[in-house]
Design a protein around this motif. Structure first.
Motif, PDB file in Angstrom:
ATOM      1  N   LYS A  36      20.879  15.971 -58.844  1.00  0.00           N
ATOM      2  CA  LYS A  36      21.493  14.788 -59.440  1.00  0.00           C
ATOM      3  C   LYS A  36      22.001  13.859 -58.336  1.00  0.00           C
ATOM      4  CE  LYS A  36      25.159  13.529 -62.667  1.00  0.00           C
ATOM      5  NZ  LYS A  36      26.245  14.046 -63.489  1.00  0.00           N
ATOM      6  N   MET A  37      21.558  12.585 -58.409  1.00  0.00           N
ATOM      7  CA  MET A  37      22.005  11.574 -57.456  1.00  0.00           C
ATOM      8  C   MET A  37      22.545  10.384 -58.230  1.00  0.00           C
ATOM      9  SD  MET A  37      21.318  12.438 -54.251  1.00  0.00           S
ATOM     10  CE  MET A  37      21.200  10.905 -53.370  1.00  0.00           C
ATOM     11  N   THR A  38      23.537   9.708 -57.663  1.00  0.00           N
ATOM     12  CA  THR A  38      24.063   8.487 -58.265  1.00  0.00           C
ATOM     13  C   THR A  38      23.909   7.346 -57.269  1.00  0.00           C
ATOM     14  OG1 THR A  38      25.630   9.720 -59.598  1.00  0.00           O
ATOM     15  CG2 THR A  38      26.061   7.377 -59.316  1.00  0.00           C
ATOM     16  N   TYR A  39      23.226   6.297 -57.718  1.00  0.00           N
ATOM     17  CA  TYR A  39      23.025   5.084 -56.935  1.00  0.00           C
ATOM     18  C   TYR A  39      24.023   4.069 -57.478  1.00  0.00           C
ATOM     19  CZ  TYR A  39      20.618   0.835 -55.291  1.00  0.00           C
ATOM     20  OH  TYR A  39      20.315  -0.361 -54.704  1.00  0.00           O
ATOM     21  N   SER A  40      24.879   3.528 -56.610  1.00  0.00           N
ATOM     22  CA  SER A  40      25.875   2.541 -57.035  1.00  0.00           C
ATOM     23  C   SER A  40      25.781   1.300 -56.155  1.00  0.00           C
ATOM     24  CB  SER A  40      27.289   3.115 -56.909  1.00  0.00           C
ATOM     25  OG  SER A  40      27.434   4.247 -57.714  1.00  0.00           O
ATOM     26  N   SER A  79      25.577   1.041 -61.556  1.00  0.00           N
ATOM     27  CA  SER A  79      25.237   2.383 -61.086  1.00  0.00           C
ATOM     28  C   SER A  79      24.206   3.014 -62.001  1.00  0.00           C
ATOM     29  CB  SER A  79      26.480   3.274 -60.988  1.00  0.00           C
ATOM     30  OG  SER A  79      26.983   3.562 -62.260  1.00  0.00           O
ATOM     31  N   LYS A  80      23.474   3.940 -61.430  1.00  0.00           N
ATOM     32  CA  LYS A  80      22.460   4.671 -62.175  1.00  0.00           C
ATOM     33  C   LYS A  80      22.431   6.097 -61.648  1.00  0.00           C
ATOM     34  CE  LYS A  80      17.852   4.594 -63.897  1.00  0.00           C
ATOM     35  NZ  LYS A  80      17.201   3.735 -64.818  1.00  0.00           N
ATOM     36  N   THR A  81      22.384   7.054 -62.582  1.00  0.00           N
ATOM     37  CA  THR A  81      22.282   8.455 -62.211  1.00  0.00           C
ATOM     38  C   THR A  81      20.829   8.884 -62.327  1.00  0.00           C
ATOM     39  OG1 THR A  81      24.522   8.850 -62.986  1.00  0.00           O
ATOM     40  CG2 THR A  81      23.111  10.785 -62.721  1.00  0.00           C
ATOM     41  N   THR A  83      18.210  11.964 -62.402  1.00  0.00           N
ATOM     42  CA  THR A  83      18.139  13.405 -62.659  1.00  0.00           C
ATOM     43  C   THR A  83      16.708  13.918 -62.705  1.00  0.00           C
ATOM     44  OG1 THR A  83      18.244  13.012 -65.039  1.00  0.00           O
ATOM     45  CG2 THR A  83      20.329  13.476 -63.912  1.00  0.00           C
ATOM     46  N   ASP A 119      25.502  12.526 -53.989  1.00  0.00           N
ATOM     47  CA  ASP A 119      25.092  13.674 -54.793  1.00  0.00           C
ATOM     48  C   ASP A 119      26.178  13.974 -55.814  1.00  0.00           C
ATOM     49  OD1 ASP A 119      27.139  15.107 -53.479  1.00  0.00           O
ATOM     50  OD2 ASP A 119      25.744  16.222 -52.214  1.00  0.00           O
ATOM     51  N   GLU A 120      25.967  15.006 -56.613  1.00  0.00           N
ATOM     52  CA  GLU A 120      26.887  15.332 -57.700  1.00  0.00           C
ATOM     53  C   GLU A 120      28.300  15.645 -57.207  1.00  0.00           C
ATOM     54  OE1 GLU A 120      26.497  17.619 -61.866  1.00  0.00           O
ATOM     55  OE2 GLU A 120      25.872  18.773 -60.122  1.00  0.00           O
TER      56      GLU A 120
END
Length: 177
Positions: A36-40, A79-81, A83, A119-120
């Protein structure tokens, strides 16, 4: 006797299958968050920039660059997660100076574009983007040159990301798409 030995082997094989399956499930539970990655993205522009230029955002996804959306506010967060992989994620910020008469003697030019990938657990991944141009009291005669320079620089900002996996990704600029 042969029947008893065969039944014992079947019991042993069944026990091993259950044990191996159980171990496999445990391993999956331990690594479930690693993908799981989060792009902000955080964007800030001054009121003067909004009045002197058209500021657009284009979302980047699996089908490439989407339609441009014009900014009307001075601050924007997105932001977008991620998965599932492969995935394409990002925002392209662009500025198109307007051909208009400059009515003020001095202008405040602010363009801030920050991108993080975490990352998470909140650990920073990749280089991210940290573009910042903050100028106060810019003479009207210098505004067109500065806006054109910002326009050119933003085209090369590597804020579009092609993820093969959470640990394997390539950052791209709008000029590379």
């Amino acid at each position: 006797m042969k029947t008893i030995v065969m039944k014992m082997w079947l019991v042993v094989a069944a026990a091993l299958t259950v044990t191996l399956t159980s171990c496999s499930d445990d391993d999956d539970n331990n690594t479930s968050g690693s993908d799981k990655m989060t792009y902000s993205a955080e964007i800030e522009v001054s009121d003067d920039v909004l009045s002197l230029a058209t500021v657009n955002l284009q979302e980047y996804g699996n089908s490439g660059l989407g339609a441009a959306t014009q900014l009307t506010k001075t601050k924007y967060d997105w932001s977008k997660t991620i998965t599932s992989y492969p995935a394409k994620v990002g925002l392209a910020l662009s500025i198109e100076p307007k051909n208009q008469e400059l009515t003020k003697e001095k202008y405040d030019i602010t363009v801030v574009y920050k991108v993080t990938m975490k990352d998470e657990k909140g650990n920073m991944k990749g280089a991210g983007v940290d573009y910042s141009k903050k100028l106060t009291g810019v003479k009207a005669a210098d505004v067109p040159r500065i806006l054109e320079n910002i326009k050119r620089q933003l085209t090369n900002v590597k804020a579009l990301v092609d993820f093969t996996s959470a640990s394997d990704f390539t950052q791209r600029s709008k000029s590379e798409i």
